[in-house]
Design a protein around this motif. Sequence first.
Motif, PDB file in Angstrom:
ATOM      1  N   ILE A  35       7.231  15.780 -25.781  1.00 37.71           N
ATOM      2  CA  ILE A  35       8.200  16.527 -24.762  1.00 37.71           C
ATOM      3  C   ILE A  35       9.124  15.720 -24.007  1.00 37.71           C
ATOM      4  O   ILE A  35       8.838  14.375 -23.488  1.00 37.71           O
ATOM      5  CB  ILE A  35       7.056  16.885 -23.652  1.00 37.71           C
ATOM      6  N   GLU A  36      10.152  15.994 -24.241  1.00 36.31           N
ATOM      7  CA  GLU A  36      11.322  15.239 -23.224  1.00 36.31           C
ATOM      8  C   GLU A  36      11.131  15.538 -21.834  1.00 36.31           C
ATOM      9  O   GLU A  36      10.854  16.561 -21.265  1.00 36.31           O
ATOM     10  CB  GLU A  36      12.803  16.049 -23.724  1.00 36.31           C
ATOM     11  N   VAL A  37      11.522  14.602 -21.134  1.00 39.38           N
ATOM     12  CA  VAL A  37      11.610  14.409 -19.722  1.00 39.38           C
ATOM     13  C   VAL A  37      12.222  15.616 -19.059  1.00 39.38           C
ATOM     14  O   VAL A  37      12.189  16.492 -18.047  1.00 39.38           O
ATOM     15  CB  VAL A  37      12.254  13.235 -19.150  1.00 39.38           C
ATOM     16  N   ALA A  38      13.662  15.943 -19.729  1.00 37.38           N
ATOM     17  CA  ALA A  38      14.364  16.897 -19.276  1.00 37.38           C
ATOM     18  C   ALA A  38      13.854  18.359 -19.403  1.00 37.38           C
ATOM     19  O   ALA A  38      13.994  19.438 -18.832  1.00 37.38           O
ATOM     20  CB  ALA A  38      15.833  16.968 -20.221  1.00 37.38           C
ATOM     21  N   GLU A  39      12.958  18.487 -20.647  1.00 36.16           N
ATOM     22  CA  GLU A  39      12.427  19.711 -20.761  1.00 36.16           C
ATOM     23  C   GLU A  39      11.313  19.932 -19.710  1.00 36.16           C
ATOM     24  O   GLU A  39      11.120  21.153 -19.266  1.00 36.16           O
ATOM     25  CB  GLU A  39      11.760  19.723 -22.058  1.00 36.16           C
ATOM     26  N   THR A  72      20.696  20.511 -24.546  1.00 33.92           N
ATOM     27  CA  THR A  72      19.862  20.220 -25.471  1.00 33.92           C
ATOM     28  C   THR A  72      20.244  20.510 -27.078  1.00 33.92           C
ATOM     29  O   THR A  72      20.927  21.660 -27.105  1.00 33.92           O
ATOM     30  CB  THR A  72      18.434  20.716 -25.558  1.00 33.92           C
ATOM     31  N   LYS A  73      19.768  19.681 -28.047  1.00 31.58           N
ATOM     32  CA  LYS A  73      20.391  19.934 -29.417  1.00 31.58           C
ATOM     33  C   LYS A  73      19.805  21.299 -29.732  1.00 31.58           C
ATOM     34  O   LYS A  73      20.439  22.163 -30.355  1.00 31.58           O
ATOM     35  CB  LYS A  73      19.625  18.787 -30.327  1.00 31.58           C
ATOM     36  N   ASP A  74      18.589  21.683 -29.468  1.00 32.97           N
ATOM     37  CA  ASP A  74      17.799  22.794 -29.630  1.00 32.97           C
ATOM     38  C   ASP A  74      18.613  24.221 -29.143  1.00 32.97           C
ATOM     39  O   ASP A  74      18.826  25.191 -29.793  1.00 32.97           O
ATOM     40  CB  ASP A  74      16.466  23.022 -29.433  1.00 32.97           C
ATOM     41  N   ASP A  75      19.001  24.037 -27.868  1.00 34.10           N
ATOM     42  CA  ASP A  75      19.582  25.318 -27.422  1.00 34.10           C
ATOM     43  C   ASP A  75      20.976  25.381 -27.207  1.00 34.10           C
ATOM     44  O   ASP A  75      21.647  26.237 -27.060  1.00 34.10           O
ATOM     45  CB  ASP A  75      19.178  25.272 -25.693  1.00 34.10           C
ATOM     46  N   ASP A  81      19.922  10.608 -13.671  1.00 31.42           N
ATOM     47  CA  ASP A  81      18.785  10.041 -14.611  1.00 31.42           C
ATOM     48  C   ASP A  81      18.218  10.973 -15.757  1.00 31.42           C
ATOM     49  O   ASP A  81      18.064  10.604 -16.761  1.00 31.42           O
ATOM     50  CB  ASP A  81      17.656   9.334 -13.795  1.00 31.42           C
ATOM     51  N   VAL A  82      17.950  12.207 -15.355  1.00 32.17           N
ATOM     52  CA  VAL A  82      17.595  13.220 -16.250  1.00 32.17           C
ATOM     53  C   VAL A  82      18.331  13.263 -17.612  1.00 32.17           C
ATOM     54  O   VAL A  82      17.666  13.261 -18.677  1.00 32.17           O
ATOM     55  CB  VAL A  82      17.098  14.455 -15.555  1.00 32.17           C
ATOM     56  N   GLN A  83      19.757  13.434 -17.383  1.00 29.16           N
ATOM     57  CA  GLN A  83      20.508  13.766 -18.692  1.00 29.16           C
ATOM     58  C   GLN A  83      20.633  12.393 -19.214  1.00 29.16           C
ATOM     59  O   GLN A  83      20.644  12.370 -20.528  1.00 29.16           O
ATOM     60  CB  GLN A  83      21.934  14.079 -18.066  1.00 29.16           C
ATOM     61  N   THR A  84      20.811  11.357 -18.472  1.00 27.51           N
ATOM     62  CA  THR A  84      20.639   9.928 -19.316  1.00 27.51           C
ATOM     63  C   THR A  84      19.548   9.706 -20.120  1.00 27.51           C
ATOM     64  O   THR A  84      19.697   9.191 -21.427  1.00 27.51           O
ATOM     65  CB  THR A  84      20.855   8.761 -18.324  1.00 27.51           C
ATOM     66  N   LEU A  85      18.318  10.295 -19.862  1.00 29.21           N
ATOM     67  CA  LEU A  85      16.973   9.793 -20.521  1.00 29.21           C
ATOM     68  C   LEU A  85      17.395  10.910 -21.776  1.00 29.21           C
ATOM     69  O   LEU A  85      16.896  10.361 -22.887  1.00 29.21           O
ATOM     70  CB  LEU A  85      16.116  10.276 -19.733  1.00 29.21           C
ATOM     71  N   TYR A  86      17.558  11.967 -21.666  1.00 28.02           N
ATOM     72  CA  TYR A  86      17.829  12.662 -22.858  1.00 28.02           C
ATOM     73  C   TYR A  86      18.829  12.462 -23.630  1.00 28.02           C
ATOM     74  O   TYR A  86      18.476  12.359 -24.888  1.00 28.02           O
ATOM     75  CB  TYR A  86      18.020  14.255 -22.359  1.00 28.02           C
ATOM     76  N   PHE A  87      20.094  11.947 -23.218  1.00 31.77           N
ATOM     77  CA  PHE A  87      21.018  11.554 -24.280  1.00 31.77           C
ATOM     78  C   PHE A  87      20.807  10.105 -24.829  1.00 31.77           C
ATOM     79  O   PHE A  87      21.096   9.923 -26.029  1.00 31.77           O
ATOM     80  CB  PHE A  87      22.452  11.670 -23.623  1.00 31.77           C
ATOM     81  N   HIS A  88      20.003   9.467 -24.246  1.00 27.27           N
ATOM     82  CA  HIS A  88      19.456   8.085 -24.859  1.00 27.27           C
ATOM     83  C   HIS A  88      18.660   8.635 -26.010  1.00 27.27           C
ATOM     84  O   HIS A  88      18.623   7.806 -26.939  1.00 27.27           O
ATOM     85  CB  HIS A  88      18.831   7.440 -23.630  1.00 27.27           C
ATOM     86  N   ASN A  89      17.840   9.559 -25.742  1.00 22.73           N
ATOM     87  CA  ASN A  89      16.973   9.661 -26.938  1.00 22.73           C
ATOM     88  C   ASN A  89      17.519  10.784 -28.040  1.00 22.73           C
ATOM     89  O   ASN A  89      17.030  10.749 -29.150  1.00 22.73           O
ATOM     90  CB  ASN A  89      15.793  10.611 -26.441  1.00 22.73           C
ATOM     91  N   ASN A  90      18.699  11.436 -27.581  1.00 23.83           N
ATOM     92  CA  ASN A  90      19.245  12.249 -28.630  1.00 23.83           C
ATOM     93  C   ASN A  90      20.838  12.053 -28.336  1.00 23.83           C
ATOM     94  O   ASN A  90      21.506  13.041 -28.129  1.00 23.83           O
ATOM     95  CB  ASN A  90      18.966  13.864 -28.206  1.00 23.83           C
ATOM     96  N   LEU A 147      29.131   7.203 -22.199  1.00 22.59           N
ATOM     97  CA  LEU A 147      29.000   6.531 -20.837  1.00 22.59           C
ATOM     98  C   LEU A 147      27.979   7.279 -19.988  1.00 22.59           C
ATOM     99  O   LEU A 147      28.181   8.127 -19.645  1.00 22.59           O
ATOM    100  CB  LEU A 147      30.546   6.418 -20.330  1.00 22.59           C
ATOM    101  N   PHE A 148      26.888   6.256 -19.635  1.00 20.43           N
ATOM    102  CA  PHE A 148      26.120   6.659 -18.781  1.00 20.43           C
ATOM    103  C   PHE A 148      26.247   6.300 -17.340  1.00 20.43           C
ATOM    104  O   PHE A 148      26.521   4.946 -17.277  1.00 20.43           O
ATOM    105  CB  PHE A 148      24.507   6.109 -19.137  1.00 20.43           C
ATOM    106  N   LEU A 149      26.102   7.118 -16.485  1.00 16.64           N
ATOM    107  CA  LEU A 149      26.548   6.870 -15.061  1.00 16.64           C
ATOM    108  C   LEU A 149      25.168   7.132 -14.381  1.00 16.64           C
ATOM    109  O   LEU A 149      25.025   8.529 -14.036  1.00 16.64           O
ATOM    110  CB  LEU A 149      27.796   7.559 -14.203  1.00 16.64           C
ATOM    111  N   PHE A 150      24.394   6.326 -13.909  1.00 15.10           N
ATOM    112  CA  PHE A 150      23.173   6.703 -13.344  1.00 15.10           C
ATOM    113  C   PHE A 150      22.547   5.609 -12.328  1.00 15.10           C
ATOM    114  O   PHE A 150      22.899   4.444 -12.348  1.00 15.10           O
ATOM    115  CB  PHE A 150      22.274   6.989 -14.261  1.00 15.10           C
ATOM    116  N   ALA A 151      21.663   5.990 -11.543  1.00 11.60           N
ATOM    117  CA  ALA A 151      20.842   5.192 -10.766  1.00 11.60           C
ATOM    118  C   ALA A 151      19.753   5.026 -11.404  1.00 11.60           C
ATOM    119  O   ALA A 151      19.290   6.152 -12.214  1.00 11.60           O
ATOM    120  CB  ALA A 151      20.590   5.722  -9.088  1.00 11.60           C
ATOM    121  N   ALA A 152      18.989   3.879 -11.132  1.00 15.37           N
ATOM    122  CA  ALA A 152      17.551   3.596 -11.742  1.00 15.37           C
ATOM    123  C   ALA A 152      16.465   3.476 -10.812  1.00 15.37           C
ATOM    124  O   ALA A 152      16.059   2.384 -10.326  1.00 15.37           O
ATOM    125  CB  ALA A 152      17.674   2.350 -12.672  1.00 15.37           C
ATOM    126  N   PRO A 153      16.119   4.411 -10.221  1.00 16.96           N
ATOM    127  CA  PRO A 153      15.211   4.457  -9.055  1.00 16.96           C
ATOM    128  C   PRO A 153      13.748   4.316  -9.315  1.00 16.96           C
ATOM    129  O   PRO A 153      12.880   3.980  -8.501  1.00 16.96           O
ATOM    130  CB  PRO A 153      15.069   6.108  -8.434  1.00 16.96           C
TER     131      PRO A 153
END
Length: 294
Positions: free
Chosen positions: A48-52, A234-237, A256-265, A272-278
């Motif tokens: 399961i993806e974090v974004a999902e 997402t790739k599926d949708d 962060d949520v979008q960064t995690l998804y695109f890092h995996n996919n 270019l990821f622009l994000f905070a790492a909390p």
Amino acid sequence: MHVTPYCVACALLKRAVELEMHEEDYTRKLAIYRKLLEAVNLYIGPDIEVAELATVSFRRLKALLDRKSLYEEVIRRDLNKAISRAKSIEDSLTGKPLDERIAGALRAASLATGYRPFNTLDKLLAEPPSAVDLAAFGTSLKIGRDDSKQVMDRLYDMRRDGGIVYYAFGSVFELPYDAILIKLLRDELGLGVIGIARSERYEDYVTANDLEAVGVADLLAEVIDIGSDAATITKDDNEHLYEQLNEASLVVVKGDVQTLYFHNNPPRAPVLFLFAAPCAVLSKLFNVPEKSFN
């Protein structure tokens, strides 16, 4: 990235904060949260993806509260503050060499991801960032990865050879800061920027209507509406859109949520990821300091 116990806890804390903001009856709050836990339980697994998980948990809470959005009031109340503070940053960059303006705009867009309207774990800034915060970048505000030089080299190559930037927007409170960067891409580098937004609200994330309301739509070559309230593409949708991203010159991904998804996919295009790492999850995955801006 796939879910971890920390990711599940973080998503559930967000939903708990949102529930507290929108339901006063104690008994009903517990009943709603119990039903939410039952739904989320089905999305705790190694594939399961974090974004999902984020999307499903937010949709379920909206349904249980019978509300289309949980953030409209705070957006109406506080968005002008973000617009004003972004203007202070844009003014502070005026007259500087183009390289410095681009670097400052990139940092501002990253800093803006640290502001969240509610007191959740991913809130690193108490207020939307101002020129004072930009000046503190690298001192009291930690820098994680700063790829400004590589990004600028890529942008100058695109100016010479032509290219299109796809921009996956995050929070609506980031929009005024995104606009600073998009203006430079368009007006100084001659690049077309295609914005990607939602048709309905996920948390406080940008909808297509927001782009019109804040005036960012006028800066864009095109607006793509993903047609849902999902946390990200997402790739599926969004298979057709992913194919477009594969052909992009650069894809900018916010939050962060979008960064995690695109890092995996990842698409085939440079990202270019622009994000905070909390949290420790993002810190470990990207090898950056916790509570840093990247």
